[in-house]
Design an enzyme around this catalytic site. Sequence first.
Site, short mmCIF file in Angstrom:
data_model
loop_
_atom_site.label_atom_id
_atom_site.label_comp_id
_atom_site.label_asym_id
_atom_site.label_seq_id
_atom_site.Cartn_x
_atom_site.Cartn_y
_atom_site.Cartn_z
N CYS A 115 0.82 -1.21 0.00
CA CYS A 115 0.00 0.00 0.00
C CYS A 115 0.85 1.26 0.00
O CYS A 115 0.71 2.13 -0.88
CB CYS A 115 -0.96 -0.01 1.18
SG CYS A 115 -0.20 -0.35 2.79
N TYR A 116 1.75 1.39 0.98
CA TYR A 116 2.63 2.57 1.01
C TYR A 116 3.48 2.67 -0.26
O TYR A 116 3.57 3.74 -0.87
CB TYR A 116 3.55 2.53 2.23
CG TYR A 116 2.89 2.84 3.55
CD1 TYR A 116 2.29 4.08 3.80
CD2 TYR A 116 2.89 1.90 4.57
CE1 TYR A 116 1.71 4.37 5.03
CE2 TYR A 116 2.31 2.18 5.81
CZ TYR A 116 1.72 3.41 6.03
OH TYR A 116 1.17 3.70 7.25
#
Length: 311
Positions: A115-116
């Site tokens: 995600c990041y």
Amino acid sequence: MKKVFIDGETGTTGLQVRERLVNHPEIEVISIDPEKKRDVEEKRRLMKEADVTVLCLPDDAAKDTVALAQEEGCRVLDASSVHRVAEGWVYGMAELDQSQRQQIQQAQFVSNPGCYPTGIILLLKPLVEQGLLAADGHYTVNAISGYTGGGKQLIERYESDETAPTYATYGLNFKHKHLPEIQKWSQLTHTPIFIPSVGDFAQGMLISIPLTLTNGMTGEALHQVLTSTYAAESFVTVHPFNEVKDSHAPFLTPHGLENTNQVELAVFASEDGQSVVLSAKLDNLGKGASGAAVQNLNLMLGCQEDLAVEL
């Protein structure tokens, strides 16, 4: 109908992948009997029946299932973090460059991005690749995510414990598991300093990368490269330079993209042009996990890329 087996369909990402695929017009989900979820032979049977197996498992369990897939020649989309920089795996970010979609379409093994890293790489990679930012520069990334990004234990803590922190920074040992992925796919020589945080909200993610520009580089130039790079992308939007496009403006928040497969990028610069912040907003469970997984499944199975990627 193409068949997809989700190994780990009761986890956070697995549930969301399944929920998206329920209404997919070209994909049928096949499931394992809960009483047999640890039965290796039953899992092997389902993997052989499926066109693609999606792994929504902890890293060690994902390794074991991949070993089965290699024995049987099955196709795998792995949503764990264990294969994102591994040899023989295609990185499942279609927007990475012009060849990535074709690589995903043809691959036996695809690793779903973290995600990041999704927001960070979309910001840094084109700027480094085109020479606007130095590959050997030292970069810092600040980010905050909703608590669903931490898995079942963190979700349970936030949803049952009134003492859970409103805001908390973690990863302070400088060994966050996303760092190899960020460094490799952003084409960086040095590992960035990555400061992730969690907030008391379920979904949403905001990433900020502060920069000090030199040698005549400007924020407008960075913005122009991002705009041209993603002009044809359906899931990446670059907002106008120095404009906050947020329902909470003038504040920039992690909110507004929940349950979507969208990423919003922005560039902000000081009046003298020397200080810049690059920003990315996305849903940690959407484009940061299950939305991207369905986008990759569509590519692997020859479906229209945007089918069922959003809830």
